[in-house]
Design an enzyme around this catalytic site. Sequence first.
Site, PDB file in Angstrom:
ATOM      1  N   SER A 118       0.962  -1.290  -0.135  1.00 58.34           N
ATOM      2  CA  SER A 118       0.158   0.055  -0.205  1.00 58.34           C
ATOM      3  C   SER A 118       1.032   1.089  -0.262  1.00 58.34           C
ATOM      4  O   SER A 118       2.126   1.091  -0.081  1.00 58.34           O
ATOM      5  CB  SER A 118      -0.969   0.070   1.306  1.00 58.34           C
ATOM      6  OG  SER A 118      -0.270   0.151   2.321  1.00 58.34           O
TER       7      SER A 118
ATOM      8  N   SER B 160      -1.062   8.323  11.690  1.00 60.80           N
ATOM      9  CA  SER B 160      -2.574   7.736  11.548  1.00 60.80           C
ATOM     10  C   SER B 160      -3.226   7.959  10.568  1.00 60.80           C
ATOM     11  O   SER B 160      -3.172   9.093   9.778  1.00 60.80           O
ATOM     12  CB  SER B 160      -3.150   8.531  12.723  1.00 60.80           C
ATOM     13  OG  SER B 160      -4.623   8.236  12.785  1.00 60.80           O
TER      14      SER B 160
ATOM     15  N   HIS C 183       4.676  21.673  21.993  1.00 62.84           N
ATOM     16  CA  HIS C 183       5.271  22.855  21.654  1.00 62.84           C
ATOM     17  C   HIS C 183       6.430  23.357  22.967  1.00 62.84           C
ATOM     18  O   HIS C 183       7.041  24.301  22.925  1.00 62.84           O
ATOM     19  CB  HIS C 183       4.259  24.019  21.694  1.00 62.84           C
ATOM     20  CG  HIS C 183       4.697  25.103  20.872  1.00 62.84           C
ATOM     21  ND1 HIS C 183       5.819  25.471  20.495  1.00 62.84           N
ATOM     22  CD2 HIS C 183       3.658  25.832  19.989  1.00 62.84           C
ATOM     23  CE1 HIS C 183       5.860  26.444  19.417  1.00 62.84           C
ATOM     24  NE2 HIS C 183       4.464  26.820  19.340  1.00 62.84           N
TER      25      HIS C 183
ATOM     26  N   ASP D 225       9.274  23.598  17.609  1.00 55.09           N
ATOM     27  CA  ASP D 225       8.565  24.855  17.293  1.00 55.09           C
ATOM     28  C   ASP D 225       8.091  24.552  15.756  1.00 55.09           C
ATOM     29  O   ASP D 225       8.236  23.503  15.201  1.00 55.09           O
ATOM     30  CB  ASP D 225       9.677  26.145  17.182  1.00 55.09           C
ATOM     31  CG  ASP D 225      11.022  25.519  16.575  1.00 55.09           C
ATOM     32  OD1 ASP D 225      10.800  24.932  15.407  1.00 55.09           O
ATOM     33  OD2 ASP D 225      12.095  25.824  16.947  1.00 55.09           O
TER      34      ASP D 225
END
Length: 514
Positions: A337, A431, A484, A488
């Site tokens: 895939s 994901s 964060h 950055d």
Amino acid sequence: MMRAVSQVLRGSRVESVVVRLSGKRASLCGLKLTKTTHLTARSNSSIKSLISSPQRGVLKPGLTHFALRCFSSGGAQPFLLADIGEGIAEVELLQWFVNVGDEVKQFDKICEVQSDKATVEITSRYDGVVESLNGEVGDMMIVGEPLMMIAVEGGAGGSAVEENKVSTDEPGEMKTKLNIPSSTGGMGGGGLQVGEGAKVLTTPAVRKMGKEHNIDLSTVEGTGPNGRILKEDILRLIGGESFAPSPTRAAPVSSSHAPTTSEAPSKPKAFKPLPTRPSAGERREPVRGYARLMVQSMNESLKIPHFGYSDEVSMRKLDALRKELKVIGEQYGVKMSYMPMMIKAASIALTEFPILNSSLSDDESEIIYKGDHNIGVAMDTEKGLVVPNIKGVQNLSILEIAGELNRLQAEGQGGAGIASKDLEGTTFTLSNIGAIGGTYMGPVIAKPQVAIGALGKIQTLPRFDEDGGVVAEKIMAVSWAGDHRIVDGATMARFSNRWKEMLENPGLMVATLK
């Protein structure tokens, strides 16, 4: 009750006391008891006192099962539920493979349990005979406490006051029933028979569906392998219909036998209303298995300050490469895939931006750079969302990544589920929400990782080419999230650009492989 116990204890050697409760709390000889308590005579002075003077024992309300197990040395012993994974304190009992009185050998299957991370089959560590089972299907079993009692071969046998049942229906009154086997024989047929009858072979998702519709799964005929009850079997009962094969179509009528205009038209079929579901009120169910793992993980994720970054990727050239690799993969029995290529591209980009393959120490004083790229892939299974990982991606070829991905997908859809070792140690996650149909999303970072990517579905959209003409282009949206505290926006943008560059120019990715 204590007088009866005292009579049985004369001449016996007590090695352990097992207590089971129906309520939350109870006490015995001043001890606070949990749902299932196993105490040894050697380690607890209160139990020693009870053994020497049973009449001093005090049973408080809430105690429903009390067992004094009297064994000769080397006889029956508790089979403790071993630690099956880091951080796992309890598991759900899915099914027993044995009954009381069964003879088992080493490595025979005892039961199947499910933790927050995986489904595990527990095997016997002894040769012997099962004397009692300490839980029923659906119970939460505590790691380190007795799973069952087993008379080990080579022991001298023993006698026991087995599962003395105490009923406290009337305040201040206790009705005691003692089941006392022969002092010279084994356990025989005495004792509480737990887990008798046919075992229902199915998945937690199907059990949940059966519970929602008040269906006794033991009455359902499973059509899956080894009689396993499938989701379709439950849907068939809910709809009130059987999955009968479609009727054979009639052969076409030749023109010489075609009906004339004088023949009456056939009557339309009567409308068949859809089956109605019975109305159901509010219901509650315990959060277990993968769902409980998600609760714990997302609670930790709330502590991470997220930021997002999104982009689009042209998949036209990668699509052409996939078609070539698909043919090669078939020769090796591997289904190819887009995902293996995107995973490999992510690993190459992580090599250049290792901050995204790191974690922050608990006291937030150090950044821990991971040596391997253990890239997790979110999967939607019958048991819920699960994120196994492919370990050491930086050392794997695209074909090897595809093979590992095929294996994890097969295990995720199978009854046994994904092994714990495949769920641990993830350093970065992708994901593939596009497999279901999404385009953009806001992915959530799972601690201790510091970044995650969500891949949208591939769409054919109009885009301008270099000459200003409108062309049809295969486009995939990607959504990144970063921690964060140590990542950055500029670093995330550069990482994404590098990853995108290799997907849009697969030759560059091939040239970068080592």
